[in-house]
Design a protein around this motif. Structure first.
Motif, PDB file in Angstrom:
ATOM      1  N   LEU A 158       9.097  15.578 -64.299  1.00 47.79           N
ATOM      2  CA  LEU A 158       7.855  14.714 -64.265  1.00 47.79           C
ATOM      3  C   LEU A 158       7.007  15.006 -62.658  1.00 47.79           C
ATOM      4  O   LEU A 158       5.844  15.422 -62.636  1.00 47.79           O
ATOM      5  CB  LEU A 158       7.910  13.735 -64.575  1.00 47.79           C
ATOM      6  N   PHE A 159       8.052  14.749 -61.908  1.00 42.23           N
ATOM      7  CA  PHE A 159       7.549  15.112 -60.420  1.00 42.23           C
ATOM      8  C   PHE A 159       7.305  16.366 -60.325  1.00 42.23           C
ATOM      9  O   PHE A 159       5.900  16.686 -59.460  1.00 42.23           O
ATOM     10  CB  PHE A 159       8.717  14.789 -59.228  1.00 42.23           C
ATOM     11  N   PHE A 160       7.914  17.495 -60.542  1.00 34.04           N
ATOM     12  CA  PHE A 160       7.370  18.781 -60.459  1.00 34.04           C
ATOM     13  C   PHE A 160       6.203  19.327 -61.298  1.00 34.04           C
ATOM     14  O   PHE A 160       5.492  20.180 -60.937  1.00 34.04           O
ATOM     15  CB  PHE A 160       8.612  19.695 -60.509  1.00 34.04           C
ATOM     16  N   ALA A 161       6.088  18.832 -62.455  1.00 42.29           N
ATOM     17  CA  ALA A 161       4.934  18.963 -63.172  1.00 42.29           C
ATOM     18  C   ALA A 161       3.505  18.296 -62.506  1.00 42.29           C
ATOM     19  O   ALA A 161       2.576  18.992 -62.753  1.00 42.29           O
ATOM     20  CB  ALA A 161       5.170  18.331 -64.695  1.00 42.29           C
ATOM     21  N   ALA A 162       3.830  16.974 -62.013  1.00 39.80           N
ATOM     22  CA  ALA A 162       2.704  16.889 -61.364  1.00 39.80           C
ATOM     23  C   ALA A 162       2.263  17.499 -59.907  1.00 39.80           C
ATOM     24  O   ALA A 162       1.205  17.802 -59.926  1.00 39.80           O
ATOM     25  CB  ALA A 162       2.792  15.217 -60.962  1.00 39.80           C
ATOM     26  N   LEU A 163       3.334  17.989 -59.407  1.00 41.83           N
ATOM     27  CA  LEU A 163       3.138  18.770 -58.061  1.00 41.83           C
ATOM     28  C   LEU A 163       2.609  20.243 -58.433  1.00 41.83           C
ATOM     29  O   LEU A 163       1.595  20.665 -57.718  1.00 41.83           O
ATOM     30  CB  LEU A 163       4.323  18.995 -57.238  1.00 41.83           C
ATOM     31  N   GLY A 164       3.267  20.975 -59.620  1.00 42.65           N
ATOM     32  CA  GLY A 164       2.568  22.303 -59.554  1.00 42.65           C
ATOM     33  C   GLY A 164       2.480  22.769 -61.139  1.00 42.65           C
ATOM     34  O   GLY A 164       2.576  23.908 -61.237  1.00 42.65           O
ATOM     35  N   GLY A 165       2.571  21.839 -62.175  1.00 36.84           N
ATOM     36  CA  GLY A 165       2.034  21.899 -63.547  1.00 36.84           C
ATOM     37  C   GLY A 165       3.147  22.608 -64.216  1.00 36.84           C
ATOM     38  O   GLY A 165       4.482  22.337 -63.781  1.00 36.84           O
ATOM     39  N   PRO A 166       3.051  23.328 -65.515  1.00 36.97           N
ATOM     40  CA  PRO A 166       4.257  23.556 -66.301  1.00 36.97           C
ATOM     41  C   PRO A 166       5.053  24.680 -65.619  1.00 36.97           C
ATOM     42  O   PRO A 166       6.449  24.549 -65.930  1.00 36.97           O
ATOM     43  CB  PRO A 166       3.570  24.126 -67.540  1.00 36.97           C
ATOM     44  N   ALA A 167       4.725  25.466 -64.867  1.00 38.57           N
ATOM     45  CA  ALA A 167       5.616  26.511 -64.236  1.00 38.57           C
ATOM     46  C   ALA A 167       6.685  25.851 -63.194  1.00 38.57           C
ATOM     47  O   ALA A 167       7.808  26.155 -63.122  1.00 38.57           O
ATOM     48  CB  ALA A 167       4.773  27.589 -63.575  1.00 38.57           C
ATOM     49  N   PHE A 168       6.127  24.796 -62.496  1.00 43.11           N
ATOM     50  CA  PHE A 168       7.118  24.011 -61.530  1.00 43.11           C
ATOM     51  C   PHE A 168       7.926  23.139 -62.269  1.00 43.11           C
ATOM     52  O   PHE A 168       9.374  23.311 -61.967  1.00 43.11           O
ATOM     53  CB  PHE A 168       6.236  23.155 -60.631  1.00 43.11           C
TER      54      PHE A 168
END
Length: 323
Positions: A158-168
């Motif tokens: 969830l953190f990486f999705a918030a930070l950079g979207g689906p690719a992250f």
């Protein structure tokens, strides 16, 4: 992400569907590609550590580029289609429902007084030997799995999705998958899995340190023991050999006023884990449901915090650097 509804939608999809059986889950493709790259690099690269680095970089690259390409294709068809695909990809990177369901299966078996079934159920979510575990140790195994999986199964993606979207989000999922495949300290993977293990530690560093205090807050909202949770987090959170795994386990142990850790067996070999928390309460099955409530609320609050932090950073950047 341009639309704030994508992350909540992904969580709702997970809570509604979990990981459908037979569905071609992206993590399975990541695992298969990783095994293929392992064979390839071991064959042509003599240095195990360098072979592991090349394998990791290849998997990370494909795992982030491929979803980005898919989203761009759908976005060119229609922007809303791109957002729908984005929500779906993030949904495949989190595992809140499965974590709650698997731990409930353990609880249900214990409620039925079916120890054999409970051992089987908990064996699906832990790596330790479970064939001889009695009820308190089964409960402990389930609670430790829930506490440890909170970050790598839910809040970190969830953190990486918030930070950079689906690719992250998928980049993180590939990092975590490689650690699961190669992050063993044995003769086969000590050198080959070095890069995968270090990258997993790095990727989880911030999410774990954001999630653990949120767990303390969740315990306060739900009427557990937030001060004890924070105390045990500070006192015992860094006892674990992993720089991240012990934080949420310690906070959970404090919130429930229990002690986690101790002796586990892996393929018959004993392993002493650091003890987290104090044994003020017995390890009984109802604690599994209490832990699930804390994990659920922590996941929701974490997603709100992560989106808020990213939005605040964006506004700060726009006001100070684009004015």
């Amino acid at each position: 992400m341009n639309s704030f509804w994508i992350l909540p939608a992904s969580l709702l999809l997970d809570l509604g569907f979990g990981d459908p059986q037979g569905f071609p889950h992206p993590v399975r493709f990541i695992g298969k590609f990783a095994r293929y790259m392992e064979k390839l690099t071991r064959k042509y690269i003599s240095s195990e550590r360098f072979a592991g680095i090349i394998t990791a970089l290849s998997v990370y690259s494909l795992s982030s580029i491929f979803p980005w390409l898919i989203i761009e294709i759908f976005r060119h068809l229609h922007p809303f289609l791109g957002e729908l695909v984005s929500a779906f990809i993030i949904y495949t990177s989190i595992a809140l429902k499965d974590l709650l369901d698997h731990s409930k299966d353990v609880y249900s078996a214990l409620q039925e007084n079916d120890i054999a079934k409970a051992r089987t159920m908990v064996g699906r979510i832990v790596g330790r030997d479970t064939v001889n575990l009695e009820e308190p140790e089964i409960v402990r195994a389930g609670l430790e799995s829930v506490g440890e999986s909170l970050v790598d199964g839910i809040t970190a993606p969830l953190f990486f999705a918030a930070l950079g979207g689906p690719a992250f989000a998928m980049l993180y999922r590939s990092i975590n998958t490689l650690d699961s495949l190669f992050g063993y300290k044995n003769n086969t993977y000590l050198k080959f899995g070095w890069a995968s293990a270090r990258m997993d530690d790095l990727a989880n560093y911030i999410p774990a340190r954001l999630t653990a205090p949120i767990l303390c807050i969740s315990s306060a909202i739900l009427g557990f023991h937030p001060l004890r949770s924070f105390k045990i987090l500070i006192r015992d959170g860094k006892k674990h050999p992993s720089p991240n795994s012990g934080l949420c386990e310690a906070a959970l142990a404090g919130a429930l006023k229990i002690q986690l850790g101790g002796r586990n067996y892996y393929s018959g070999i004993p392993s002493e884990k650091p003890k987290l928390g104090d044994p003020d309460r017995k390890l009984v099955p109802n604690l599994i449901l209490d832990a699930n409530r804390i994990i659920f609320l922590t996941s929701i609050l974490s997603s709100i915090l992560f989106l808020g932090l990213v939005q605040a950073a964006y506004l700060l950047y726009r006001n100070f650097f684009q004015s």
